[in-house]
Design a protein around this motif. Sequence first.
Motif, PDB file in Angstrom:
ATOM      1  N   GLY A 168       0.807  -1.210   0.000  1.00 11.28           N
ATOM      2  CA  GLY A 168       0.000   0.000   0.000  1.00 11.28           C
ATOM      3  C   GLY A 168       0.839   1.257   0.000  1.00 11.28           C
ATOM      4  N   PRO A 169       0.211   2.420   0.168  1.00 14.03           N
ATOM      5  CA  PRO A 169       0.958   3.682   0.185  1.00 14.03           C
ATOM      6  C   PRO A 169       1.826   3.783   1.429  1.00 14.03           C
ATOM      7  CG  PRO A 169      -1.332   4.042   0.804  1.00 14.03           C
ATOM      8  CD  PRO A 169      -1.230   2.614   0.346  1.00 14.03           C
ATOM      9  N   PRO A 170       2.900   4.562   1.381  1.00 13.90           N
ATOM     10  CA  PRO A 170       3.786   4.699   2.543  1.00 13.90           C
ATOM     11  C   PRO A 170       3.038   5.231   3.760  1.00 13.90           C
ATOM     12  CG  PRO A 170       4.791   5.626   0.568  1.00 13.90           C
ATOM     13  CD  PRO A 170       3.369   5.323   0.222  1.00 13.90           C
ATOM     14  N   GLY A 171       3.276   4.609   4.888  1.00 13.00           N
ATOM     15  CA  GLY A 171       2.585   5.022   6.100  1.00 13.00           C
ATOM     16  C   GLY A 171       2.936   6.421   6.550  1.00 13.00           C
ATOM     17  N   ARG A 172       4.166   6.848   6.301  1.00  9.37           N
ATOM     18  CA  ARG A 172       4.572   8.180   6.752  1.00  9.37           C
ATOM     19  C   ARG A 172       3.755   9.266   6.049  1.00  9.37           C
ATOM     20  NH1 ARG A 172       8.560   9.990   9.771  1.00  9.37           N
ATOM     21  NH2 ARG A 172       9.700   8.012   9.705  1.00  9.37           N
ATOM     22  N   GLU A 173       3.483   9.067   4.761  1.00 14.55           N
ATOM     23  CA  GLU A 173       2.678  10.044   4.032  1.00 14.55           C
ATOM     24  C   GLU A 173       1.267  10.118   4.611  1.00 14.55           C
ATOM     25  OE1 GLU A 173       2.757   9.321  -0.134  1.00 14.55           O
ATOM     26  OE2 GLU A 173       4.952   9.297  -0.253  1.00 14.55           O
ATOM     27  N   LEU A 174       0.710   8.978   4.957  1.00 15.66           N
ATOM     28  CA  LEU A 174      -0.604   8.955   5.579  1.00 15.66           C
ATOM     29  C   LEU A 174      -0.569   9.659   6.934  1.00 15.66           C
ATOM     30  CD1 LEU A 174      -1.603   5.252   4.805  1.00 15.66           C
ATOM     31  CD2 LEU A 174      -2.456   7.311   3.665  1.00 15.66           C
ATOM     32  N   HIS A 175       0.493   9.421   7.664  1.00 12.88           N
ATOM     33  CA  HIS A 175       0.647  10.053   8.977  1.00 12.88           C
ATOM     34  C   HIS A 175       0.656  11.572   8.862  1.00 12.88           C
ATOM     35  CE1 HIS A 175       2.243  10.784  13.032  1.00 12.88           C
ATOM     36  NE2 HIS A 175       3.112  11.599  12.461  1.00 12.88           N
ATOM     37  N   GLU A 176       1.433  12.092   7.929  1.00  9.69           N
ATOM     38  CA  GLU A 176       1.540  13.542   7.793  1.00  9.69           C
ATOM     39  C   GLU A 176       0.243  14.170   7.283  1.00  9.69           C
ATOM     40  OE1 GLU A 176       5.036  14.373   5.505  1.00  9.69           O
ATOM     41  OE2 GLU A 176       6.390  13.599   7.067  1.00  9.69           O
ATOM     42  N   GLU A 184      -4.534  15.825  13.745  1.00 10.99           N
ATOM     43  CA  GLU A 184      -3.384  16.714  13.595  1.00 10.99           C
ATOM     44  C   GLU A 184      -2.687  16.355  12.283  1.00 10.99           C
ATOM     45  OE1 GLU A 184      -0.509  17.945  17.019  1.00 10.99           O
ATOM     46  OE2 GLU A 184       0.297  16.107  16.149  1.00 10.99           O
ATOM     47  N   THR A 185      -2.156  17.347  11.587  1.00  7.98           N
ATOM     48  CA  THR A 185      -1.449  17.100  10.342  1.00  7.98           C
ATOM     49  C   THR A 185       0.019  17.492  10.472  1.00  7.98           C
ATOM     50  OG1 THR A 185      -2.046  19.281   9.484  1.00  7.98           O
ATOM     51  CG2 THR A 185      -3.522  17.453   8.946  1.00  7.98           C
ATOM     52  N   GLY A 186       0.805  17.099   9.463  1.00  4.02           N
ATOM     53  CA  GLY A 186       2.232  17.396   9.488  1.00  4.02           C
ATOM     54  C   GLY A 186       2.990  16.360  10.295  1.00  4.02           C
ATOM     55  N   GLU A 187       4.268  16.599  10.475  1.00  2.00           N
ATOM     56  CA  GLU A 187       5.103  15.685  11.250  1.00  2.00           C
ATOM     57  C   GLU A 187       5.020  16.047  12.724  1.00  2.00           C
ATOM     58  OE1 GLU A 187       9.730  14.056  11.452  1.00  2.00           O
ATOM     59  OE2 GLU A 187       9.084  15.368   9.821  1.00  2.00           O
ATOM     60  N   ALA A 188       4.705  15.068  13.550  1.00  2.00           N
ATOM     61  CA  ALA A 188       4.568  15.321  14.985  1.00  2.00           C
ATOM     62  C   ALA A 188       5.925  15.607  15.610  1.00  2.00           C
ATOM     63  CB  ALA A 188       3.921  14.122  15.663  1.00  2.00           C
ATOM     64  N   SER A 189       5.935  16.538  16.546  1.00  2.00           N
ATOM     65  CA  SER A 189       7.146  16.846  17.303  1.00  2.00           C
ATOM     66  C   SER A 189       7.013  16.215  18.687  1.00  2.00           C
ATOM     67  CB  SER A 189       7.323  18.362  17.433  1.00  2.00           C
ATOM     68  OG  SER A 189       8.436  18.667  18.237  1.00  2.00           O
TER      69      SER A 189
END
Length: 271
Positions: free
Chosen positions: A30-38, A131-136
């Motif tokens: 499937g699609p990369p999980g990181r892209e879905l996360h962001e 929440e969107t974007g990369e979590a800090s």
Amino acid sequence: MTDGPLISTDQLAASLGDVTVLDVRYLMGGPPGRELHEAGHVPGAAYVDLDEDLADPPGAGGRHPLPDERRFEQAMRRAGVRADRRVVVYDDWQGRAAARAWWLLKHHGHPDVRVLDGGWTAWEEEGHPVETGEASVETGDFAVGTDKRMPVVHADDVLDVDVLIDARAPERFRGETEPVDAVAGHVPGAVNVPTTDNLDAHGRFRSPDELYATYARVGATATGSVAAYCGSGVTAAHDVLAMAAAGIEAALYPGSWSGWITDSSRPVETG
């Protein structure tokens, strides 16, 4: 929170400030999980990559061998995991990838890990914040313990288990089709409880009583030795999680079918 291995979306929403949340979205092919996360995740959740953080490279140990302990420790610290803070793990695969993270954290000594029942799908559908974007996240202090807390069996021990459960789809268990691995079939003597049997029509885990009955039908109860395997060692953790919810302790065979068939002298059964 309940004492079991699962947590509801409402329970997580009410405790977001007090827990560490890990996003383990993953789907083979499937699609990369990181892209879905962001694109959207539970507020404060850190992304954890199953292939990079929760497994070693493929080899004699199968397609998803258990990760090197120190590499896993560092990945969990990057994700903010602390020994004194509860961890909630979720995915969008009805808990199959999240169960792998749950198992690894429990195995290596974290005292309180839960899987979000219904995962990302339920979180979104029920209107909880996104929440969107990369979590800090603040670096955690998780340390891999020397006392392993989740039982494991390996290829040499698997045939001695009282009840060996294969978590794959029935047609793969029977050897009628094999879309991933080079050999079709199952470990001799194994019984089939596909991960779909753990879930209701809404993709949530069935009640503890229903799960206990599901596994008791194949002889897996709170007495006797029980172990689970799958194709690569990932989704078998879903069966281990379901049994834990039902009060049944089960070992994991990490190499699973993809590891079993790396030695041509090991027997294979079909049907």
